[in-house]
Design a protein around this motif. Structure first.
Motif, mmCIF file in Angstrom:
data_model
loop_
_atom_site.group_PDB
_atom_site.id
_atom_site.type_symbol
_atom_site.label_atom_id
_atom_site.label_comp_id
_atom_site.label_asym_id
_atom_site.label_seq_id
_atom_site.Cartn_x
_atom_site.Cartn_y
_atom_site.Cartn_z
ATOM 1 N N ASP A 8 0.827 -1.219 0.000
ATOM 2 C CA ASP A 8 0.000 0.000 0.000
ATOM 3 C C ASP A 8 0.859 1.267 0.000
ATOM 4 O O ASP A 8 0.337 2.365 0.009
ATOM 5 C CB ASP A 8 -1.019 0.008 1.153
ATOM 6 C CG ASP A 8 -0.414 0.347 2.506
ATOM 7 O OD1 ASP A 8 0.821 0.458 2.633
ATOM 8 O OD2 ASP A 8 -1.209 0.503 3.464
ATOM 9 N N ASP A 9 2.186 1.089 0.000
ATOM 10 C CA ASP A 9 3.067 2.264 -0.022
ATOM 11 C C ASP A 9 3.407 2.693 -1.454
ATOM 12 O O ASP A 9 4.134 3.669 -1.649
ATOM 13 C CB ASP A 9 4.378 1.957 0.735
ATOM 14 C CG ASP A 9 4.131 1.750 2.224
ATOM 15 O OD1 ASP A 9 3.142 2.286 2.745
ATOM 16 O OD2 ASP A 9 4.920 1.037 2.865
ATOM 17 N N GLU A 37 1.235 6.061 -3.087
ATOM 18 C CA GLU A 37 0.963 5.565 -1.740
ATOM 19 C C GLU A 37 -0.530 5.574 -1.442
ATOM 20 O O GLU A 37 -1.220 6.550 -1.705
ATOM 21 C CB GLU A 37 1.689 6.400 -0.678
ATOM 22 C CG GLU A 37 1.519 5.725 0.664
ATOM 23 C CD GLU A 37 2.138 6.425 1.844
ATOM 24 O OE1 GLU A 37 3.006 7.269 1.660
ATOM 25 O OE2 GLU A 37 1.697 6.081 2.959
ATOM 26 N N SER A 39 -1.659 4.210 1.771
ATOM 27 C CA SER A 39 -1.718 3.720 3.148
ATOM 28 C C SER A 39 -3.037 4.115 3.820
ATOM 29 O O SER A 39 -3.619 5.143 3.486
ATOM 30 C CB SER A 39 -0.546 4.283 3.956
ATOM 31 O OG SER A 39 0.661 3.732 3.490
ATOM 32 N N ASN A 94 5.490 -3.180 4.677
ATOM 33 C CA ASN A 94 4.998 -1.834 4.967
ATOM 34 C C ASN A 94 5.993 -1.003 5.769
ATOM 35 O O ASN A 94 6.700 -1.505 6.633
ATOM 36 C CB ASN A 94 3.679 -1.921 5.753
ATOM 37 C CG ASN A 94 3.011 -0.577 5.852
ATOM 38 O OD1 ASN A 94 2.728 0.054 4.847
ATOM 39 N ND2 ASN A 94 2.782 -0.105 7.067
ATOM 40 N N THR A 108 -2.044 -2.584 3.609
ATOM 41 C CA THR A 108 -1.119 -3.732 3.530
ATOM 42 C C THR A 108 -1.849 -5.014 3.932
ATOM 43 O O THR A 108 -1.800 -6.027 3.234
ATOM 44 C CB THR A 108 0.082 -3.519 4.481
ATOM 45 O OG1 THR A 108 0.675 -2.257 4.196
ATOM 46 C CG2 THR A 108 1.108 -4.619 4.355
HETATM 47 MN MN MN Z 1 1.671 1.765 4.130
#
Ligand code: MN
Length: 258
Positions: A8-9, A37, A39, A94, A108
């Motif tokens: 998720d980054d 990203e 997050s 992550n 993540t």
């Molecule tokens: Mn992240």
């Protein structure tokens, strides 16, 4: 072994590169990750906008970037990258911890959840960093993962269950081992900060300071705070089975009064 990797980054994140470098030693890797990203997007999925997939130039592995979130990446990945299915979904590594309640916000973790929903063995990996701006020891994550790959990828798998792994962001020799843990509690203070724009209008920024009570025996929170890698088997069945009978009895009493 056919491996799908997301995070998720974003596709340019160093944690993703670290994960790919380890995974390629054990199988054929395809990367499908967000183009930026994403997050704290949780288990969101994109339904109202088209998903665009572009080839991402990555030496040695097939990689694609998607204008979506991790759930989109897993589903698009299983359509485009591994149309005949794959054996393992990895999400991470992550840039920060995913402990306790945080896993419900985590993109993540959502990547691993989506792999699990698709019936594939899935693992989310995070570096448990506690001081923002401190260096992240991805090399610790890589070494630990390589040493424990066999265990992680062959461990008995419960129904609808994935593994949420948090590796303390410290030098590898300082890692004290690993613990299989339950989800702890991670609570934030001053979650919403009020600020003002140049015209004096208030706006709100969510973040907050973690108030972590490390004295939570058996939990992910305690394990990483003591220098252990935390491995939590997380079930997608959120039912509180212990409460079902009691709730059912209480409802009967309500019915009796009608
Ligand atoms: Mn992240």
């Amino acid at each position: 072994m056919r491996i799908l990797i997301t995070n998720d980054d974003g596709i340019r994140a160093p944690g993703l590169e670290a994960l790919v470098r380890v995974a390629t030693k054990f199988g054929e890797v395809k990367v499908v990750a967000p183009d930026r990203e994403r997050s704290a997007c949780g288990h969101a999925m994109t339904m109202r906008d088209p998903l665009r997939v572009s080839k991402f130039n990555w030496p040695e592995v097939e990689a694609m970037e998607v204008n979506g979130v991790p759930v989109d990446c897993v589903n698009v990945g299983l359509t485009v990258a591994w149309p005949d299915g794959c054996d393992l979904v990895l999400s991470g590594i992550n840039n920060g911890p995913n402990l306790g309640f945080d896993i419900t916000y985590s993109g993540t973790v959502a990547g691993a959840m989506e792999g699990t929903i698709n019936g594939i063995r899935s693992i989310s990996l995070s570096m448990a960093l506690f001081v923002s701006g401190a260096p992240i020891h991805y090399e610790t994550g890589m070494t630990w993962l390589e040493h424990n790959w066999e265990m992680l990828t062959t461990a008995p798998q419960g129904d609808l269950t994935f593994l949420n792994v948090n590796i303390p962001s410290i030098a590898y020799p300082e890692i004290r081992g690993h613990r299989v843990t339950k989800m702890g509690q991670r609570v934030y203070q001053d979650r919403v900060e009020v600020r003002h724009d140049p015209w004096g209008r208030p706006y709100y920024w969510q973040g907050g300071v973690v108030v972590m009570e490390p004295n939570q025996p058996g939990t992910d929170v305690q394990a990483v705070s003591e220098g252990f890698v935390s491995i939590t088997p997380v079930s997608l069945d959120w039912t509180n089975r212990g409460l079902m009978e009691h709730l059912s009895e209480s409802m009967k009493q309500v019915d009796a009064t009608l």
